[in-house]
Design an enzyme around this catalytic site. Sequence first.
Site, PDB file in Angstrom:
ATOM      1  N   SER A  13      31.133 -50.088  61.366  1.00  0.00           N
ATOM      2  CA  SER A  13      30.365 -51.088  60.646  1.00  0.00           C
ATOM      3  C   SER A  13      31.357 -51.970  59.909  1.00  0.00           C
ATOM      4  CB  SER A  13      29.377 -50.398  59.697  1.00  0.00           C
ATOM      5  OG  SER A  13      28.460 -51.318  59.153  1.00  0.00           O
ATOM      6  N   HIS A  40      27.599 -52.478  63.730  1.00  0.00           N
ATOM      7  CA  HIS A  40      26.421 -53.026  63.065  1.00  0.00           C
ATOM      8  C   HIS A  40      26.590 -54.545  62.978  1.00  0.00           C
ATOM      9  CE1 HIS A  40      25.994 -48.934  60.844  1.00  0.00           C
ATOM     10  NE2 HIS A  40      25.450 -48.903  62.043  1.00  0.00           N
ATOM     11  N   ASP A 133      25.367 -43.933  58.638  1.00  0.00           N
ATOM     12  CA  ASP A 133      25.132 -43.904  60.075  1.00  0.00           C
ATOM     13  C   ASP A 133      26.348 -43.288  60.773  1.00  0.00           C
ATOM     14  OD1 ASP A 133      23.825 -44.329  62.490  1.00  0.00           O
ATOM     15  OD2 ASP A 133      24.400 -46.441  62.624  1.00  0.00           O
TER      16      ASP A 133
END
Length: 188
Positions: A13, A40, A133
């Site tokens: 991310s 992401h 995540d």
Amino acid sequence: MNKAKDIVLIGGSAGSYTLIVQILEALPQRFDAAIAIVIHRNPRFTTKIEETLSIKLRRSVIQPRDKTAIAPNIIYFAGPGYHLLVEPDWTFSVDVSERIHFSRPSIDVLFDTAAEVYQDRCTAFLLSGANQDGADGIRRVREMGGKAIIQSPDDALIATMPTYAIQANAESDVYDDQQIISFFRKLT
């Protein structure tokens, strides 16, 4: 088309893009695994990551669609706004179900489904990011016999994701950036 017998997953991310580019630049010209990446990204903004990297690396970097066969020597990026899943017939599917840890695509979704299909032929790397995540997906990869590697929080630009994953998965390997790049340089 031959289907990849091995898969290498990368999840990242905020702060992971530069390392992902370094990883992809280190790859040998040919390798037998498929590489699937979740970063992401916001679907409201158009990015040309796949196109830019295809040109820069002079290799196939694509966004898979439903029923795209998972082939060796190809780099796949999850599309913004879609979860990327690995199906039992060694193809990808995409899905717009609920966000996981505020994210779609979700690292956990890719890691979980790939671990189920590839089992001990699955290697997963979790990189820099600002949420949780990937921690559950790392655990699933390990449970299914695969190899799970977490970027050292000391090297991560944003250490939240790797730190949480290490706390949740004490048995996982922790690599610094140079160890991660070295792994990909030796990929066969």
